[in-house]
Write an enzyme that holds these catalytic residues in place. Structure first.
Site, PDB file in Angstrom:
ATOM      1  N   TYR A 134       5.952  14.164 -15.792  1.00 19.35           N
ATOM      2  CA  TYR A 134       5.528  13.979 -14.409  1.00 19.35           C
ATOM      3  C   TYR A 134       6.059  15.127 -13.550  1.00 19.35           C
ATOM      4  O   TYR A 134       7.185  15.096 -13.058  1.00 19.35           O
ATOM      5  CB  TYR A 134       6.029  12.645 -13.843  1.00 19.35           C
ATOM      6  CG  TYR A 134       5.544  11.417 -14.574  1.00 19.35           C
ATOM      7  CD1 TYR A 134       4.404  11.438 -15.374  1.00 19.35           C
ATOM      8  CD2 TYR A 134       6.237  10.213 -14.469  1.00 19.35           C
ATOM      9  CE1 TYR A 134       3.971  10.305 -16.035  1.00 19.35           C
ATOM     10  CE2 TYR A 134       5.805   9.075 -15.130  1.00 19.35           C
ATOM     11  CZ  TYR A 134       4.672   9.124 -15.912  1.00 19.35           C
ATOM     12  OH  TYR A 134       4.258   7.996 -16.576  1.00 19.35           O
ATOM     13  N   ARG A 141      -4.670   2.900 -10.046  1.00 20.88           N
ATOM     14  CA  ARG A 141      -4.420   4.182  -9.373  1.00 20.88           C
ATOM     15  C   ARG A 141      -4.950   4.188  -7.944  1.00 20.88           C
ATOM     16  O   ARG A 141      -5.417   5.209  -7.437  1.00 20.88           O
ATOM     17  CB  ARG A 141      -4.993   5.332 -10.203  1.00 20.88           C
ATOM     18  CG  ARG A 141      -4.387   5.354 -11.602  1.00 20.88           C
ATOM     19  CD  ARG A 141      -4.973   6.413 -12.492  1.00 20.88           C
ATOM     20  NE  ARG A 141      -4.488   6.221 -13.873  1.00 20.88           N
ATOM     21  CZ  ARG A 141      -4.858   6.960 -14.898  1.00 20.88           C
ATOM     22  NH1 ARG A 141      -5.698   7.951 -14.729  1.00 20.88           N
ATOM     23  NH2 ARG A 141      -4.383   6.725 -16.106  1.00 20.88           N
ATOM     24  N   TRP A 197       5.217   8.361 -11.358  1.00 22.43           N
ATOM     25  CA  TRP A 197       4.290   9.422 -11.749  1.00 22.43           C
ATOM     26  C   TRP A 197       3.844  10.223 -10.518  1.00 22.43           C
ATOM     27  O   TRP A 197       3.966  11.453 -10.474  1.00 22.43           O
ATOM     28  CB  TRP A 197       3.083   8.823 -12.469  1.00 22.43           C
ATOM     29  CG  TRP A 197       2.039   9.816 -12.910  1.00 22.43           C
ATOM     30  CD1 TRP A 197       2.129  11.183 -12.880  1.00 22.43           C
ATOM     31  CD2 TRP A 197       0.744   9.517 -13.449  1.00 22.43           C
ATOM     32  NE1 TRP A 197       0.976  11.754 -13.378  1.00 22.43           N
ATOM     33  CE2 TRP A 197       0.114  10.757 -13.731  1.00 22.43           C
ATOM     34  CE3 TRP A 197       0.066   8.338 -13.741  1.00 22.43           C
ATOM     35  CZ2 TRP A 197      -1.169  10.837 -14.277  1.00 22.43           C
ATOM     36  CZ3 TRP A 197      -1.208   8.419 -14.284  1.00 22.43           C
ATOM     37  CH2 TRP A 197      -1.822   9.651 -14.550  1.00 22.43           C
ATOM     38  N   GLN A 225       4.767  -0.283 -22.804  1.00 18.78           N
ATOM     39  CA  GLN A 225       4.195   0.030 -21.489  1.00 18.78           C
ATOM     40  C   GLN A 225       2.746   0.474 -21.692  1.00 18.78           C
ATOM     41  O   GLN A 225       2.476   1.451 -22.391  1.00 18.78           O
ATOM     42  CB  GLN A 225       4.998   1.135 -20.799  1.00 18.78           C
ATOM     43  CG  GLN A 225       4.483   1.439 -19.406  1.00 18.78           C
ATOM     44  CD  GLN A 225       5.276   2.511 -18.685  1.00 18.78           C
ATOM     45  OE1 GLN A 225       4.723   3.281 -17.904  1.00 18.78           O
ATOM     46  NE2 GLN A 225       6.576   2.564 -18.943  1.00 18.78           N
TER      47      GLN A 225
END
Length: 330
Positions: A57, A223, A21, A190
């Site tokens: 992305y 993240r 990503w 996912q």
């Protein structure tokens, strides 16, 4: 590296998978293409054979970079995982949100998984990644406007044509998984999972364990916050989405860092970073098959791959969990 089977499928992937990503730049404050290519190749050099990307992305950028990075690498040595069902061209499906592309142009994102759109998306992904098949093809988000049966009948056709090897889903709940699985056998789901985001353990994990479905955990480092490198006064690049998320509010950053300070000595005793300890904990968690971890350069990629060398005894996992369960976020 360790390699794990995705459910009942014939597909085996690396337990640490490259999450692509951030290299697409979109919502991450941009990215350097050369660094991203080197990150992918460094991962492969260290046994990370699986790369997870998506058309959204960077609106094709991430898939293009993946294709560039794999030039000269035998196709059967890597597993390409990509997605469908998030579009930025057209207004079919369910409106998701407004955004900007990497050039700053306003775009609108829709969740759409209609039959013809899926076929077009697959062809575009194959072209961008310079391949003739995708190892795992996953719906990115549920599309309330399209019957699940229609979506996965299209996926089944792609599998029968040899354009994809296995079918998966992302961000599906148990009921949605059951509906999709009735059309084409699913290999995986996912979903977001990290030390501080464990909602899937209530229903989804037990279902996947019982029915032998793999779970690909995305954002296992939340993240970046679980690396310990983010402070309450951290300055983010323009376009970075993270300051808008709950975990990145200053009070939560402080609480998470206090927790990390308690487990850091364990990481140091193993000559590991906090991020490596967290990644290893993640793939040791019951039901979790794979941790998807992003990297923007070769150094980060090498550090991520080395997490596989961290070994955790049961009592060490209990030690981590004791402090983790005491963590109170707001």
């Amino acid at each position: 590296m360790e390699y794990r089977q995705l459910g009942d499928s014939n597909l085996k992937v690396s337990a640490i998978t490259f999450g692509a990503w951030a290299i697409g730049g979109w919502m991450w404050g941009g990215a350097e293409r050369k660094d991203a290519t080197e990150a992918i190749r460094a991962s492969i050099d260290r046994g990370v054979t699986s790369i997870d990307t998506a058309p959204i992305y960077g609106q094709g950028t991430s898939e293009e970079i993946v294709g560039e990075a794999l030039v000269g690498i035998p196709r059967d040595k890597v597993q390409l995982l990509t997605k469908f069902g998030m579009t930025w061209e057209g207004t079919n499906g369910t409106f998701a949100f407004s955004s900007q592309d990497n050039a700053g142009k306003a775009i609108e994102i829709y969740k759409y998984a209609g039959r013809d759109s899926i076929i077009r998306e697959c062809e575009a992904s194959l072209r961008r990644m310079r391949t003739d098949y995708i190892d795992l093809y996953q719906i990115h988000w549920p599309d309330a406007a399209t019957p699940i049966e229609e979506t996965f009948e299209a996926v089944l056709r792609l599998k029968e044509q040899g354009k994809i090897r296995e079918a998966g889903v992302c961000n599906y709940n148990v009921d949605q998984m059951k509906q999709a699985d009735a059309v084409v056998k699913l290999a995986s789901n996912q979903v977001p999972f990290s030390m501080v985001e464990r909602n899937i353990e209530k229903e989804l994990v037990p279902y996947c364990i019982e029915n032998n479905k793999a779970i690909l955990a995305y954002s296992p480092l939340q993240r970046g916050i679980l690396t310990g490198k983010i402070k309450p006064d951290h300055q983010f690049e323009a376009g970075d989405h993270r300051p808008k998320t709950p975990f990145y509010q200053p009070d939560n950053i402080a609480r998470i860092n206090a927790f990390l300070s308690l487990i850091k000595p364990l990481a140091e005793s193993k000559n590991a970073t906090l991020a490596q300890l967290v990644i290893r904990w993640t793939i040791e968690r019951p039901g979790i098959t794979v941790a998807l971890v992003g990297a923007r350069n070769a150094g980060q990629a090498e550090q991520n791959a080395a997490a596989i060398n961290v070994k955790l005894a049961p009592e060490e996992i209990d030690f981590i969990n004791k402090h983790l369960y005491a963590l109170q976020l707001v």
